[in-house]
Write an enzyme that holds these catalytic residues in place. Structure first.
Site, PDB file in Angstrom:
ATOM      1  N   CYS A 185       1.071   2.565   9.616  1.00 33.30           N
ATOM      2  CA  CYS A 185       1.672   1.493  10.396  1.00 33.30           C
ATOM      3  C   CYS A 185       3.009   1.158  10.474  1.00 33.30           C
ATOM      4  O   CYS A 185       3.595   0.018  10.330  1.00 33.30           O
ATOM      5  CB  CYS A 185       0.719   0.102  10.230  1.00 33.30           C
ATOM      6  SG  CYS A 185      -0.870   0.216  10.739  1.00 33.30           S
ATOM      7  N   HIS A 236       6.167  -3.103   8.946  1.00 38.60           N
ATOM      8  CA  HIS A 236       4.858  -2.656   9.312  1.00 38.60           C
ATOM      9  C   HIS A 236       4.942  -3.014  10.912  1.00 38.60           C
ATOM     10  O   HIS A 236       5.526  -3.995  11.510  1.00 38.60           O
ATOM     11  CB  HIS A 236       3.698  -3.735   8.896  1.00 38.60           C
ATOM     12  CG  HIS A 236       2.310  -3.262   9.008  1.00 38.60           C
ATOM     13  ND1 HIS A 236       1.616  -3.637  10.080  1.00 38.60           N
ATOM     14  CD2 HIS A 236       1.382  -2.478   8.132  1.00 38.60           C
ATOM     15  CE1 HIS A 236       0.443  -3.341  10.080  1.00 38.60           C
ATOM     16  NE2 HIS A 236       0.218  -2.782   8.944  1.00 38.60           N
ATOM     17  N   ASP A 274       7.301 -11.694   6.212  1.00 40.33           N
ATOM     18  CA  ASP A 274       5.879 -11.095   6.288  1.00 40.33           C
ATOM     19  C   ASP A 274       5.415 -10.805   4.690  1.00 40.33           C
ATOM     20  O   ASP A 274       6.174 -10.174   3.996  1.00 40.33           O
ATOM     21  CB  ASP A 274       6.008  -9.800   7.073  1.00 40.33           C
ATOM     22  CG  ASP A 274       4.662  -9.132   6.936  1.00 40.33           C
ATOM     23  OD1 ASP A 274       3.748  -9.744   6.200  1.00 40.33           O
ATOM     24  OD2 ASP A 274       4.600  -8.007   7.524  1.00 40.33           O
ATOM     25  N   GLN A 292       2.170  -8.062   1.652  1.00 35.90           N
ATOM     26  CA  GLN A 292       2.106  -7.217   0.657  1.00 35.90           C
ATOM     27  C   GLN A 292       2.346  -8.184  -0.675  1.00 35.90           C
ATOM     28  O   GLN A 292       2.357  -7.521  -1.673  1.00 35.90           O
ATOM     29  CB  GLN A 292       2.773  -5.873   0.706  1.00 35.90           C
ATOM     30  CG  GLN A 292       2.179  -5.070   1.605  1.00 35.90           C
ATOM     31  CD  GLN A 292       0.739  -4.717   1.346  1.00 35.90           C
ATOM     32  OE1 GLN A 292       0.181  -4.607   0.210  1.00 35.90           O
ATOM     33  NE2 GLN A 292       0.113  -4.054   2.530  1.00 35.90           N
ATOM     34  N   LYS A 295      -5.674  -9.386   1.571  1.00 37.43           N
ATOM     35  CA  LYS A 295      -4.979  -8.431   0.512  1.00 37.43           C
ATOM     36  C   LYS A 295      -4.858  -9.264  -0.642  1.00 37.43           C
ATOM     37  O   LYS A 295      -4.042  -8.883  -1.458  1.00 37.43           O
ATOM     38  CB  LYS A 295      -3.661  -8.176   1.431  1.00 37.43           C
ATOM     39  CG  LYS A 295      -3.689  -7.261   2.465  1.00 37.43           C
ATOM     40  CD  LYS A 295      -2.218  -7.087   2.942  1.00 37.43           C
ATOM     41  CE  LYS A 295      -2.630  -6.361   4.365  1.00 37.43           C
ATOM     42  NZ  LYS A 295      -3.076  -4.924   4.497  1.00 37.43           N
TER      43      LYS A 295
END
Ligand code: PLP
Length: 568
Positions: A377, A132, A209, A212, A235
């Site tokens: 993104c 991303h 990261d 998600q 999220k």
């Protein structure tokens, strides 16, 4: 541990109420919203919403600072959320949990506080091809600031980080390795354990990261042994504007503060060196988003027991949804999945042959189905896959099989709509000139429409009237920056000083909007062009809320370019 029951889970989300059985009514209109954009942000359960309100109504006060009861209560709730996060990701200490605005800010803190102070020219930063932008751009900035270089881990055909390339790319020169636990486009659970181990073996710092991952996997940062792990609350059913930077204590201790201000200091003096607060407060300058932190605790209370359930009811249901949706999409002849194989979580990216992804997404919106189109993104990933964008369906555990049926049904209806029939990428010769509607024609046309659905249809029909530009005219000079689907604009001026614009886009919806825009600007002098109040015109057409300047279709970028080209 908690047994997952769809009905009970879904019931907690007010935005989804009365929408459990989406359907078309007898006029073909939808009677429900099907929300399949969960990778962008999830819906919020009532307890999260109530919790913010409760704080503002009953114990609103600043945290840590005051010696009164309200502040104590707020501080207790605020710090309780930190303890919940610590347990949620298996961190060793609450000192390792830093509140940030979200995953993006968490990455920027590591980059600017640690990487900027340690990288030397020629050092290497390793990222993955499917990152991303939030995990690319901060590293590009620091590479520029320090002279470090960025290297990219390639993907397998299925969209995973290719672990066979780790030894070639992560070397003694590597100082930082940053990659997503799960790609926000491909839905692949990356082999992060292997990446982290490899980074460790060369003495590099690893940052994962988890934006998600946190709503779908039980996370254990100690077991992963990563140096940093970042994510956002929104999220995982939590509020927006709050996120987490997890970092190993020894790193956070060694890092200088990211921002200065109140809260992050021990002593401040004009005559002696200012000293900083201990962890985690050293990185939390200023008044934090207290309400969001407290409400985030509620989303962890909701989610953590499901993720910990040894029977994996939540996880199995998510997998059932994914399988059902993937198999149903696979039956549509025009569907092309952007990588091989079924994803690992309910994030499915695809294109539809013969249809621009913006046309599909905006048309599905008129059926009440919210899915995402564009580059998500992840522009480098799009370039890598040789596409300029795609569609993304992202599912959450409150979604239903009935919603998937409705979504598939809506795609099939879209494919049958006569005004949307498939076309060649660049047809030419059928129409030779730009339609000569003026603003009054467009206003009259739109006056007959009712609601966005019929306006959308008219725009698509107008899009068919715009002649396509020759390939040679679609070049770097005519391309419009800021328009999310590619668009090109060229201009001519006659000897009376009147401007005439021609343009093209692969998305029919953009071409339709171009016809509307040209009605306002074509055959006018520069002065008249600058006199047009385009906002008024769009407002009268009922288009304003559909024309977001950054994320939307970029129509305002087209208007800006027209005004730039028509210099008085
Ligand atoms: N990383 C990934 C993989 C994401 O999907 C996102 C958001 O979509 C981000 C980072 C950025 O998250 P935020 O905008 O909440 O900071």
């Amino acid at each position: 541990m908690k047994k997952f029951e769809l009905y009970h889970f879904r019931k907690q989300f007010p935005l989804l109420q009365n929408t459990s059985s989406p359907r078309h009514d007898k006029n073909g209109k939808h009677s429900a919203i099907v929300y399949f954009d969960n990778a962008a942000t999830t819906q919020k359960p009532q307890k999260v919403i109530d919790s913010q309100q409760d704080y503002y109504c009953h114990y609103n006060a600043n945290v840590h600072r005051a010696s009164h009861q309200l502040s104590s209560k707020a501080t207790f709730a605020f710090e309780n959320s930190r303890t919940l996060v610590q347990g949620f990701i298996g961190a060793h200490s609450i000192k390792e949990i830093i509140w940030t605005k979200g995953a993006t800010e968490s990455i920027n803190i590591v980059v600017q506080s640690m990487a900027r102070n340690t990288l030397r020219p020629g050092d290497e930063i390793v990222l993955c091809a499917s990152e991303h932008h939030a995990n690319i751009v901060p590293w590009q900035i620091v590479a520029q600031q320090t002279g470090a270089l960025i290297k990219i881990l390639p993907l397998t055909k299925q969209g995973y980080i290719d672990v066979t390339k780790l030894d070639n790319i992560i070397t003694d020169k590597t100082k930082f390795v940053a990659c997503a636990h799960i790609s926000n486009v491909l839905g692949r659970i990356n082999p992060v354990e292997k990446v982290i181990a490899k980074a460790k073996s060369v003495g590099a710092i690893s940052l994962i990261d988890g934006a998600q991952a946190v709503a779908h996997l039980a996370i254990d940062v100690e077991a992963l042994d990563c140096d940093f792990y970042v994510f956002s609350a929104h999220k995982m059913y939590g509020p927006t504007g709050i996120g987490v930077l997890y970092g190993k204590k020894e790193h956070l201790e060694a890092m200088p503060p990211y921002q200065g201000g109140g809260e992050m200091i021990k002593t401040v003096s004009f005559t002696q060196e200012t000293t900083f607060n201990s962890l985690p407060f050293k990185f939390e300058a200023g008044t934090p988003n207290i309400a969001a932190v407290i409400a985030f605790g509620e989303s962890i209370n909701l989610l953590a027991p499901y993720l910990a359930d040894i029977n994996k009811g939540y996880h199995l249901y998510e997998q059932e949804l994914l399988n059902y949706c993937y198999q149903a999409l696979a039956k549509i002849a025009q569907v092309n999945f952007i990588v091989e194989g079924i994803p690992d979580i309910g994030v499915i990216a695809f294109t539809l042959t013969g249809h621009h992804n913006h046309d599909v997404a905006t048309s599905l919106d008129t059926y009440g189905v919210a899915i995402r189109s564009g580059h998500h993104c992840a522009m480098p990933l799009m370039a890598n896959l040789n596409i300029d964008g795609c569609l993304r369906v992202s599912l959450a555990a409150y979604n239903t099989m009935a919603e998937i049926d409705y979504f598939i049904d809506s795609i099939n209806k879209f494919l049958l709509e006569p005004c949307l029939e498939q076309e060649n990428p660049v047809e030419k010769g059928q129409l030779t000139s730009t339609p000569t509607n003026d603003m009054a024609d467009i206003l009259t046309l739109f006056a007959k429409t009712k609601g966005w659905d019929s306006r959308h249809r008219e725009i698509m029909l107008l899009g068919k009237k715009l002649p396509r530009l020759e390939k040679a005219q679609r070049n770097d000079e005519t391309i419009i920056a800021g328009c999310e689907s590619l668009a090109w604009l060229s201009v001519e001026q006659d000897n009376q000083g009147l401007f005439s614009f021609t343009a093209d886009s692969d998305a029919k919806i953009i071409r339709g909007l171009l016809v509307i825009v040209f009605a306002a600007f074509n055959n006018k002098t520069a002065q008249k062009i600058h006199d047009v109040d385009i906002n008024d015109y769009f407002a009268e057409l009922g288009l304003m809320q559909h024309l977001s300047p950054s994320r939307g279709n970029g129509v305002l970028a087209i208007v800006d370019k027209i005004k730039l080209l028509a210099k008085p």
